[in-house]
Design a protein around this motif. Structure first.
Motif, PDB file in Angstrom:
ATOM      1  N   GLY A  46       0.825  -1.205   0.000  1.00 42.46           N
ATOM      2  CA  GLY A  46       0.000   0.000   0.000  1.00 42.46           C
ATOM      3  C   GLY A  46       0.856   1.250   0.000  1.00 42.46           C
ATOM      4  N   THR A  47       0.224   2.360   0.237  1.00 42.47           N
ATOM      5  CA  THR A  47       0.896   3.655   0.212  1.00 42.47           C
ATOM      6  C   THR A  47       2.011   3.744   1.247  1.00 42.47           C
ATOM      7  N   LEU A  48       1.753   3.253   2.468  1.00 37.11           N
ATOM      8  CA  LEU A  48       2.768   3.345   3.518  1.00 37.11           C
ATOM      9  C   LEU A  48       4.035   2.588   3.125  1.00 37.11           C
ATOM     10  N   THR A  49       3.898   1.452   2.479  1.00 33.31           N
ATOM     11  CA  THR A  49       5.049   0.664   2.045  1.00 33.31           C
ATOM     12  C   THR A  49       5.919   1.482   1.100  1.00 33.31           C
ATOM     13  N   TRP A  50       5.282   2.133   0.135  1.00 28.15           N
ATOM     14  CA  TRP A  50       6.027   2.942  -0.835  1.00 28.15           C
ATOM     15  C   TRP A  50       6.662   4.170  -0.183  1.00 28.15           C
ATOM     16  N   GLY A  74       3.923  -5.528   8.608  1.00 30.03           N
ATOM     17  CA  GLY A  74       3.533  -4.356   9.387  1.00 30.03           C
ATOM     18  C   GLY A  74       3.515  -3.060   8.590  1.00 30.03           C
ATOM     19  N   CYS A  75       4.083  -3.072   7.394  1.00 30.78           N
ATOM     20  CA  CYS A  75       4.082  -1.889   6.522  1.00 30.78           C
ATOM     21  C   CYS A  75       3.008  -1.973   5.444  1.00 30.78           C
ATOM     22  N   LYS A  76       2.332  -3.109   5.351  1.00 29.42           N
ATOM     23  CA  LYS A  76       1.388  -3.339   4.251  1.00 29.42           C
ATOM     24  C   LYS A  76      -0.056  -3.168   4.704  1.00 29.42           C
ATOM     25  N   ASP A  77      -0.955  -2.972   3.745  1.00 29.55           N
ATOM     26  CA  ASP A  77      -2.391  -2.912   4.014  1.00 29.55           C
ATOM     27  C   ASP A  77      -2.919  -4.327   4.253  1.00 29.55           C
ATOM     28  N   VAL A  78      -3.989  -4.445   5.042  1.00 29.58           N
ATOM     29  CA  VAL A  78      -4.579  -5.749   5.360  1.00 29.58           C
ATOM     30  C   VAL A  78      -5.912  -5.884   4.626  1.00 29.58           C
ATOM     31  N   VAL A  79      -6.049  -6.949   3.840  1.00 33.98           N
ATOM     32  CA  VAL A  79      -7.265  -7.213   3.076  1.00 33.98           C
ATOM     33  C   VAL A  79      -8.031  -8.338   3.771  1.00 33.98           C
ATOM     34  N   HIS A  80      -9.321  -8.099   4.046  1.00 30.80           N
ATOM     35  CA  HIS A  80     -10.182  -9.089   4.691  1.00 30.80           C
ATOM     36  C   HIS A  80     -11.087  -9.711   3.634  1.00 30.80           C
ATOM     37  N   ARG A  81     -11.075 -11.055   3.556  1.00 36.61           N
ATOM     38  CA  ARG A  81     -11.896 -11.782   2.588  1.00 36.61           C
ATOM     39  C   ARG A  81     -12.803 -12.771   3.300  1.00 36.61           C
ATOM     40  N   CYS A  82     -13.925 -13.066   2.641  1.00 37.45           N
ATOM     41  CA  CYS A  82     -14.825 -14.112   3.125  1.00 37.45           C
ATOM     42  C   CYS A  82     -14.207 -15.455   2.750  1.00 37.45           C
ATOM     43  N   PRO A  83     -14.029 -16.362   3.723  1.00 31.59           N
ATOM     44  CA  PRO A  83     -13.450 -17.665   3.387  1.00 31.59           C
ATOM     45  C   PRO A  83     -14.418 -18.547   2.572  1.00 31.59           C
TER      46      PRO A  83
END
Length: 95
Positions: A46-50, A74-83
């Motif tokens: 995500g943006t923070l990583t860059w 810890g620097c990346k965005d977290v994506v939540h998906r339906c299993p």
């Protein structure tokens, strides 16, 4: 004079479930398949990583050290998906 019985009207407003998506999985009802689930989480750049990589590059860490943020969850965005249906149900943007 006729008297009329009092009438009470009860209105129920359905409010959508609002979840705070962070790093940890969330228990919820999937809005796509209506299953009661605990989200599965994955990480994406995500943006923070860059931004962190750019700052490291500016400080002279150009020999590969500026790539470290791309390896740290810890620097990346977290994506939540339906299993169940694999749809994205939420996202936590770090920036």
């Amino acid at each position: 004079m006729a008297t009329y019985p009092a009438t009470t009207v009860v209105m129920h407003h359905h409010q959508p479930n609002i979840h705070m998506f962070r790093e940890l999985p969330v228990r919820m009802r999937c809005q796509y398949c209506s299953a009661e689930i605990t989200t599965s989480t994955t990480y994406e750049t995500g943006t923070l990583t860059w931004v962190i990589a750019g700052i490291l590059l500016l400080f002279g860490l150009w020999l590969g050290c500026c790539l470290i943020p791309f390896c740290v969850d810890g620097c990346k965005d977290v994506v939540h998906r339906c299993p169940s249906c694999q749809q994205v149900v939420g996202k936590f943007n770090r920036m």
